[in-house]
Design an enzyme around this catalytic site. Sequence first.
Site, PDB file in Angstrom:
ATOM      1  N   HIS A   1      23.899  71.399  93.978  1.00 46.99           N
ATOM      2  CA  HIS A   1      22.539  70.568  93.784  1.00 46.99           C
ATOM      3  C   HIS A   1      23.095  69.688  93.009  1.00 46.99           C
ATOM      4  O   HIS A   1      22.492  68.333  93.055  1.00 46.99           O
ATOM      5  CB  HIS A   1      21.680  71.587  92.973  1.00 46.99           C
ATOM      6  CG  HIS A   1      20.870  70.946  92.345  1.00 46.99           C
ATOM      7  ND1 HIS A   1      19.547  70.193  93.038  1.00 46.99           N
ATOM      8  CD2 HIS A   1      20.565  70.648  91.160  1.00 46.99           C
ATOM      9  CE1 HIS A   1      18.809  69.631  92.162  1.00 46.99           C
ATOM     10  NE2 HIS A   1      19.289  69.502  90.925  1.00 46.99           N
TER      11      HIS A   1
ATOM     12  N   ASP B   1      44.675  60.323  87.903  1.00 52.60           N
ATOM     13  CA  ASP B   1      45.142  59.668  86.763  1.00 52.60           C
ATOM     14  C   ASP B   1      46.629  59.614  86.509  1.00 52.60           C
ATOM     15  O   ASP B   1      47.398  60.393  87.257  1.00 52.60           O
ATOM     16  CB  ASP B   1      44.510  60.323  85.809  1.00 52.60           C
ATOM     17  CG  ASP B   1      44.218  61.720  85.573  1.00 52.60           C
ATOM     18  OD1 ASP B   1      45.222  62.489  86.253  1.00 52.60           O
ATOM     19  OD2 ASP B   1      43.720  62.284  84.704  1.00 52.60           O
TER      20      ASP B   1
ATOM     21  N   CYS C   1      14.475  67.049  95.689  1.00 54.79           N
ATOM     22  CA  CYS C   1      15.653  67.086  95.895  1.00 54.79           C
ATOM     23  C   CYS C   1      15.642  67.777  97.186  1.00 54.79           C
ATOM     24  O   CYS C   1      15.139  68.616  97.513  1.00 54.79           O
ATOM     25  CB  CYS C   1      16.570  67.943  95.009  1.00 54.79           C
ATOM     26  SG  CYS C   1      18.269  67.932  95.529  1.00 54.79           S
TER      27      CYS C   1
ATOM     28  N   ASP D   1      33.824  58.387  86.382  1.00 51.93           N
ATOM     29  CA  ASP D   1      33.995  59.677  86.719  1.00 51.93           C
ATOM     30  C   ASP D   1      33.838  60.803  85.659  1.00 51.93           C
ATOM     31  O   ASP D   1      33.871  60.362  84.332  1.00 51.93           O
ATOM     32  CB  ASP D   1      35.821  59.993  87.217  1.00 51.93           C
ATOM     33  CG  ASP D   1      36.440  59.845  85.849  1.00 51.93           C
ATOM     34  OD1 ASP D   1      36.811  60.743  85.163  1.00 51.93           O
ATOM     35  OD2 ASP D   1      36.716  58.770  85.341  1.00 51.93           O
TER      36      ASP D   1
END
Length: 490
Positions: free
Chosen positions: A469, A189, A438, A399
Amino acid sequence: MLRPSRNRQLIGNRAIDIDNRLIHPISFSQFHIDIVLLTALRSLGDEMLRSSGRRVRHQCGCLCPRRSTSSASHEPSPPSPSPPLAEDFPSWAYEPRSFFRFEIIKQSSKSLARVGRIHTPHGVVDTPGFVPVATNAALKGVSFQNQPDNQLVFANTYHLLLHPGSDIIRGAGGIHNFTKRRRGPFITDSGGFQVFSLAYGSVQEELSSKGELKRARIKAKPGWRNDVMGKDAVKVTEGGARFRSYRDGSYILLTPESTIDAQKDIGADIIIPLDELPPYHISRQRLNESLQKSHRWEARSLQQHLKNVKNQAMYCVVHGGIDVELRTQSIEYLTSLPFDGYAIGGSLGNGRAELKELLSWMMPLFDKDGRRDKPRHLLGIGDEESVRNAVTMGLDTMDSCYPTRLGRHGTLLTRQGLLRIKRGANARSFGMKICQECNCSTCKRYDRAYLCHLFKANEPLGVMLATQHNLTYMSDMMEELRQGIMDDRI
Ligand SMILES: [Zn+2]
C-alpha cells in the site's frame, strides 16, 4: 557563514539501512583477495594524480592545515592534489550517450518543477519519480513483480559487496538478471554512506548527542562482531576509507576505484562515485576539507568509470552542507565534469524547513549554465511534505526507505495523514479501507480490522500488505504531481 547541519528525520531514513539489515552467513575469502587489489588500485589512482603535475594545495585551501576533528580516523593533512579539471577528461565523454538520455516533456510556468523521462538501457523512468530502496536488491516485504517498471529502484553497494559479493551478482549476469527485474532500471550508491555510519553512528545518534558523540557507540547488532563500530572503525586516507567487516573483523578498503568496479559488477543503470559523508557537528574548515576530498574522490571514480562505461550512467554527488559558498563551489566544479546527472547529497539541513530553504537557493543554480538538461536526484528524502517541495524545486527523482520502513512498523500513508494500524481503534474497523482513494491490491481486498489483527499477531502478511500500500501511495502521488505540472498547477 551558515552552519552546516543534516536533517535528522530525512537523512535518518537512509541510516536505518545499516541498523535494520539482514545478516547472512557468508564467506569472506574473496575479500582477502579484494583488499590486495583495492590497495593496488588506490596506489595507482594516487600515482595518476601525482604524475599529472598539477599544482598542490592544502585540502582546506589555506596555508595552515589542521588535524581533523571528525570521529573517523584521519591522517594528518598532507598536501593533496587538486582535482582534475574539465579539460582533463576526454572530449568524447561530453558527447550525448546513446544508452542514456533525459527528456524534458514539460517545464512548469509556475515553478522550477518539470515532467520528464529518463531513458535507460532497462526502461524509461517517469519523472518526477519516487525511488524505493531495495537495500539487498530486494524491497522489504514485497516483490518487484508487483511494482511499476517506470520507476527507479535504489540498491546499496555496501550491503551487496558484503553479501552476496559483487562477483556473485556479476556471475548472475548483473542485478537485473539476478532479481529478474529486467524491464526496470536500478541505481546503486557507492557504499560510502554506510561505511561512514560505522564511524559516526547513525545520523540520529550523532544529532541527539549535540556533537558530544565523537565516535559511534559500540553496539553489537544481531550477528555482528562488537568491535567493528566506533573507535578505529573507519580510517580515512586520500586513497579511500578502510573499515572492518562486521562478520570476521577483516579490513576492507573502499576506494573511489573499487566502488566503481563493484558497481560495474552489479550493473545498475545509474551509478554513484565515492564521496565522504561528513558528520553533523563539524567545523567549516573540516567541512571544506571533506568537500575537497569528495571532489577528488568523485573525479577518480569518474576516471575509473570512463575506462569502461558499460552502458551505465554516472551521477555526481554535490556536497557543501547548507553553506552557500561551499555548495555553490561544489555545483560549479562537479557540473563541469562529464557526469550524466546530478545527485544532491551531504548535509541537507536540520529539519524540513531548513531543507526547503536550502533547495530554494540551491536549485536555481541547476537551472542555468547548461545544467538544465540533466536529471537531478535528491539522496535520502522520502516524506510526503519534502517530496512535494522537492518537486516544485525541480528535483526529478528522490530515494528513501521511508514508505517501506513505515510499512514494516505498521504505519500506513493516507490522504488524511499517517495511520497507525496497530491502534485498538482499528480492531473493529470492518469494511473500512486503509485509504478511500487508493486502489492498490491491499486496499481492493482488505480492511483496517484485518490489517490491525495481522500486525498484532506478528503475521508477515501484514508487513507485505502495508508495504504494498505505501509504495503504491507514493507512486500514485508522483503520478498526480506529474499531472499537476502538466496542467501548470504546480
Ligand atoms: Zn492502498
